[in-house]
Design an enzyme around this catalytic site. Structure first.
Site, short mmCIF file in Angstrom:
data_model
loop_
_atom_site.label_atom_id
_atom_site.label_comp_id
_atom_site.label_asym_id
_atom_site.label_seq_id
_atom_site.Cartn_x
_atom_site.Cartn_y
_atom_site.Cartn_z
N CYS A 120 0.91 -1.25 -0.19
CA CYS A 120 0.07 -0.16 -0.14
C CYS A 120 0.86 1.34 0.09
CB CYS A 120 -1.12 0.05 1.31
SG CYS A 120 -1.76 -1.54 1.50
N ALA A 121 1.52 1.55 -1.12
CA ALA A 121 2.79 2.35 -1.06
C ALA A 121 2.56 3.82 -1.25
CB ALA A 121 3.51 2.11 -2.23
N ALA A 122 1.59 4.26 -1.66
CA ALA A 122 1.27 5.94 -1.61
C ALA A 122 1.15 6.32 -0.23
CB ALA A 122 0.13 6.30 -2.54
N PRO A 123 1.55 7.52 -0.12
CA PRO A 123 1.99 8.55 -0.95
C PRO A 123 3.70 8.42 -1.03
CG PRO A 123 1.87 9.52 1.10
CD PRO A 123 1.36 8.36 1.28
N LYS A 169 7.72 5.86 2.88
CA LYS A 169 8.01 4.47 3.51
C LYS A 169 8.84 4.03 2.10
CE LYS A 169 4.60 3.92 7.03
NZ LYS A 169 3.80 5.25 6.95
N GLU A 225 -0.17 0.49 -5.80
CA GLU A 225 -1.07 1.27 -5.22
C GLU A 225 -2.20 1.26 -6.22
OE1 GLU A 225 -3.59 3.67 -3.90
OE2 GLU A 225 -1.54 3.43 -2.72
N ASP A 277 -5.31 -4.75 -6.33
CA ASP A 277 -6.02 -4.61 -5.00
C ASP A 277 -4.96 -5.47 -4.06
OD1 ASP A 277 -7.55 -5.61 -2.64
OD2 ASP A 277 -9.24 -5.24 -3.55
N ASP A 303 1.34 -1.09 4.84
CA ASP A 303 1.09 0.18 5.36
C ASP A 303 -0.54 0.36 5.20
OD1 ASP A 303 0.81 2.65 6.84
OD2 ASP A 303 1.65 3.66 5.09
N CYS A 314 -2.13 3.71 11.19
CA CYS A 314 -1.88 4.88 12.09
C CYS A 314 -3.10 5.06 12.90
CB CYS A 314 -1.52 6.04 11.30
SG CYS A 314 -2.90 6.48 10.29
#
Length: 404
Positions: A166-169, A172, A198, A230, A247, A301
């Protein structure tokens, strides 16, 4: 390090706001929630500078020379360089510049945005907006220091094949890339690969922009693959990886609290329940493509235990249940399988019976102490009231220890 006194108060009221407070006070304790945790979440977020090792040193020194406060290198980060300042951040409200979306331009409310839009971050951080060198590479990337911890725990080395699910933005993702592709690679050539996934088109474009403005063209072209799957689909036979970061999209309560449009007035407990169901699928999918001996880090988060330890607990229980079921089936293959509510298991269609991934590896948790934050049952969490103003950030580390 000097911290900002958490003097902010909620600016919205109503039944949903009351429900929000009751929910998280029940999780974190009434006294802590109201006296320290809630005010610290409402205070302006802090940012550290993740240094770009590919940027020209002279330009980097010029940028850091314009930062306010006393700068310090984060000693416990071993694979990258990060700089913090003892200068307290200034809220956009205090600065009078309007937009208080100080951690990024997230609009869907389902993804951590600690890495954020650098234009907004630089409005109130101790650091100036990143400068560019002659190759148009940015000097640093501003992000929450706690958000660097999951990648530190991932223990990436050159030569690894790494998935950022789940790379964006992209903060990380950069942190991974700096560890995976050193400025002076052994033998003169970079090895390994980075798959930055993403599914959102808009966010993937932003991710690409972050990568191309911080990494040399040769690395982005030859070693980084941007995908749009996905995250739950990786379990359907995709390639396997030495390291995986998830993430996960989460409830992002700090964003909810600080959103000036009053998003908190729409909050219900179903928000965290919906997120947790999605996160379980992502974690299951990620574990299915970790190579034996590999490591996976799950992070959010969120302030909610249901999205943090709760997700880890349920996935571990599901792994154990499926292993037990597979062993029983192997011992009595001719016996008709009993109805044990597996019909409700949405991922069964992807399992491959005896050679399913959970029959081939042993999944265990890796625990250690960190300089900031506090332990949970399965992982670690950094909350700003007890984390020097950093966070919130939760992460748990999984090790696939190979064939049993």
């Amino acid at each position: 390090m000097t911290s900002t006194a958490p003097s902010n108060k909620l600016k919205h009221t109503g039944p949903n706001v009351d429900a929000f407070n009751r929910f998280f006070a029940s999780l974190h304790g009434h006294d802590r929630w109201h006296a320290t945790l809630l005010p610290s979440l409402l205070a302006p977020p802090k940012h550290a500078a993740l240094i770009n090792p590919f940027c020209e040193p002279l330009v980097l020194r010029q940028a850091l020379a314009q930062a306010s406060g006393t700068l310090s290198r984060v000693a416990w980060l071993k694979g990258v360089t990060a700089i913090t300042s003892d200068q307290a951040p200034i809220s956009n409200r205090d600065a009078g510049d309007g937009d208080d979306n100080d951690e990024g331009d997230l609009t869907d409310g389902d993804k951590e945005y600690d890495d954020g839009d650098q234009r907004h971050v630089a409005k109130h951080a101790p650091f100036v907006h990143p400068l560019r060198d002659v190759h148009n590479l940015a000097t640093y990337y501003l992000m929450d220091l706690a958000s660097m911890m999951p990648v530190e725990a991932l223990n990436v080395s050159p030569g690894h094949d790494v998935l950022d699910m789940c790379a964006a933005p992209g903060g990380k993702t950069l942190n991974i890339a700096y560890r995976l592709f050193p400025t002076t690679p052994t033998g003169g050539k970079h090895k390994g690969s980075l798959t930055a996934n993403e599914p959102s088109t808009d966010r993937r474009l932003r991710l690409r922009d972050v990568l191309t403005s911080h990494l040399p063209v040769s690395i982005v072209t030859d070693h980084v693959q941007l995908t749009s799957l996905d995250g739950a689909a990786f379990t359907r036979g995709y390639k396997r990886f030495h390291r995986i970061l998830i993430d996960a999209p989460c409830s992002s309560e700090r964003h909810v609290l600080r959103d000036p449009s009053g998003e908190i007035t729409k909050w219900t407990s179903s928000r965290t329940k919906t997120a947790a169901r999605r996160q379980e699928k992502l974690l299951w999918s990620g574990l299915s493509v970790v190579l034996p001996g590999g490591t996976l880090v799950y992070a959010t988060c969120s302030l909610s235990q249901a999205e943090n330890d709760g997700v880890v607990k349920r996935v571990l229980a599901r792994v154990a249940k499926k292993k037990k079921r597979a062993k029983a089936k192997a011992r009595a293959a001719a016996v008709q399988e009993s109805d044990d509510d597996e019909s409700q298991d949405e991922d069964d269609e992807y399992d491959e019976e005896d050679d399913a991934w959970y029959n081939l590896v042993k999944v265990s948790m890796v625990r250690r102490e960190w300089p900031i934050g506090e332990p949970t049952k399965y992982g670690w969490i950094v909350l700003p009231d007890q984390g020097q103003g950093w966070g919130p950030l939760y992460f748990a580390v999984f090790k696939c220890t190979g064939v049993e």
